[in-house]
Design an enzyme around this catalytic site. Sequence first.
Site, PDB file in Angstrom:
ATOM      1  N   ASP A 229       0.856  -1.185   0.000  1.00  0.00           N
ATOM      2  CA  ASP A 229       0.000   0.000   0.000  1.00  0.00           C
ATOM      3  C   ASP A 229       0.897   1.241   0.000  1.00  0.00           C
ATOM      4  OD1 ASP A 229      -2.183   1.639   0.094  1.00  0.00           O
ATOM      5  OD2 ASP A 229      -2.718   1.209   2.168  1.00  0.00           O
TER       6      ASP A 229
ATOM      7  N   ASP B 182      -2.810   2.519  -6.141  1.00  0.00           N
ATOM      8  CA  ASP B 182      -1.793   2.599  -5.095  1.00  0.00           C
ATOM      9  C   ASP B 182      -1.703   1.384  -4.177  1.00  0.00           C
ATOM     10  OD1 ASP B 182      -4.262   3.116  -3.988  1.00  0.00           O
ATOM     11  OD2 ASP B 182      -3.516   4.570  -2.535  1.00  0.00           O
ATOM     12  N   GLU B 183      -2.404   0.295  -4.503  1.00  0.00           N
ATOM     13  CA  GLU B 183      -2.275  -0.893  -3.654  1.00  0.00           C
ATOM     14  C   GLU B 183      -2.522  -2.165  -4.456  1.00  0.00           C
ATOM     15  OE1 GLU B 183      -5.280  -1.581  -0.633  1.00  0.00           O
ATOM     16  OE2 GLU B 183      -6.566  -0.055  -1.543  1.00  0.00           O
TER      17      GLU B 183
END
Length: 369
Positions: free
Chosen positions: A14, A108-109
């Site tokens: 993350d 983003d993860e």
Amino acid sequence: MQDDLPIRKIIHVDMDAFYASVEQMDNPELKGKPIAVGGSEKRGVVSAASYEARKFGVRSAMSGLQAKRNCPDLIFVRPNFERYHEISKKIRKIFRDYTDLVEPLSLDEAYLDVTENKKGNPSASLIAKEIRERIFKEVGLTASAGISVNKFVAKVASDYNKPNGQKTVNPEEVLEFLEQLDIRKFYGVGKVTAEKMYQLGIFTGKDLKSKTLEYLDENFGKSGRYYYYIVRGIHNSEVKPNRTRKSLAAERTFNENLSSEIFMLEKLDKIAKEVSRRLEKSKVAGKTVTLKIKYSDFTLQTRSKTLPYFVSDKSIILETAKDLLYQEKMNNSVRLLGISMSNLNTEKTKVRLKTEPTKTVSVQLKFEF
């Protein structure tokens, strides 16, 4: 954990305050300052906040007005999604140096299954550390990671030592880790559910674990079964490299509230055009059109219509959105309009087995993490 469940080595990576961190990286003048990506002081909603802003209680989904009240020195930055996509591709390229089993959740993860990996490294913890170091060296951003036996525990663990840290929960530590966890930290337990759990005397994983399946079903409906199993470390979902897109949308927040339906139609025309463009770019079509309306008092309303066939054409999407707009009279001005397409032609019928794990035991495993 159950003794007959598959033991995997799952990493959840993350990025730390991704949008805000990219903006600070690209603009050194913003480093160390409280910034909010998205919206403005008077209009819109915060998409992301830097850690400097979070200290003042600024959070994503907060109105720009409230964010400014919390942090008078807050700097608003317009989002640059092309840049975020560019950075995200670089990060995913690093992931795939280690495994092809990469399941992105957003820009983003992502989940990575490194049970068997391209580096032949038996330690998922060391792989996570190496990935984070490479992201910092090659991209310039920090990331946090959670490492454990399944996706749920790994995701919860990735938030444990943020920012720029990682947490490993070994197989024999899973049950104790979950029992001690604040119920608000459980992925899938939102603010409303957490408040309800508090009222029922459920504050930690241990409290949740003490409740029977029948009790959770009675108080939380279909979600009760999910809570019953995750608190016991049971989550069988595999890392799926090709996640099926379930919906596609576009929306706009306006500089001034709209009270005239004529002006709303002009905006819907542009939104429908963007939705159509995204559908065609993704080579998909959908049957269900949903109109999203946020009023000036921040109340939210959605109206949906399912068509008998798949569509991606702008004119049909727009006409359907118009019908939904006129479906009922609006007694308040509008600050945001959005159109989403769901029931896409990418979805497949899934057959679910009704067998459920029934026995839970703590097991000691010689499994290097």
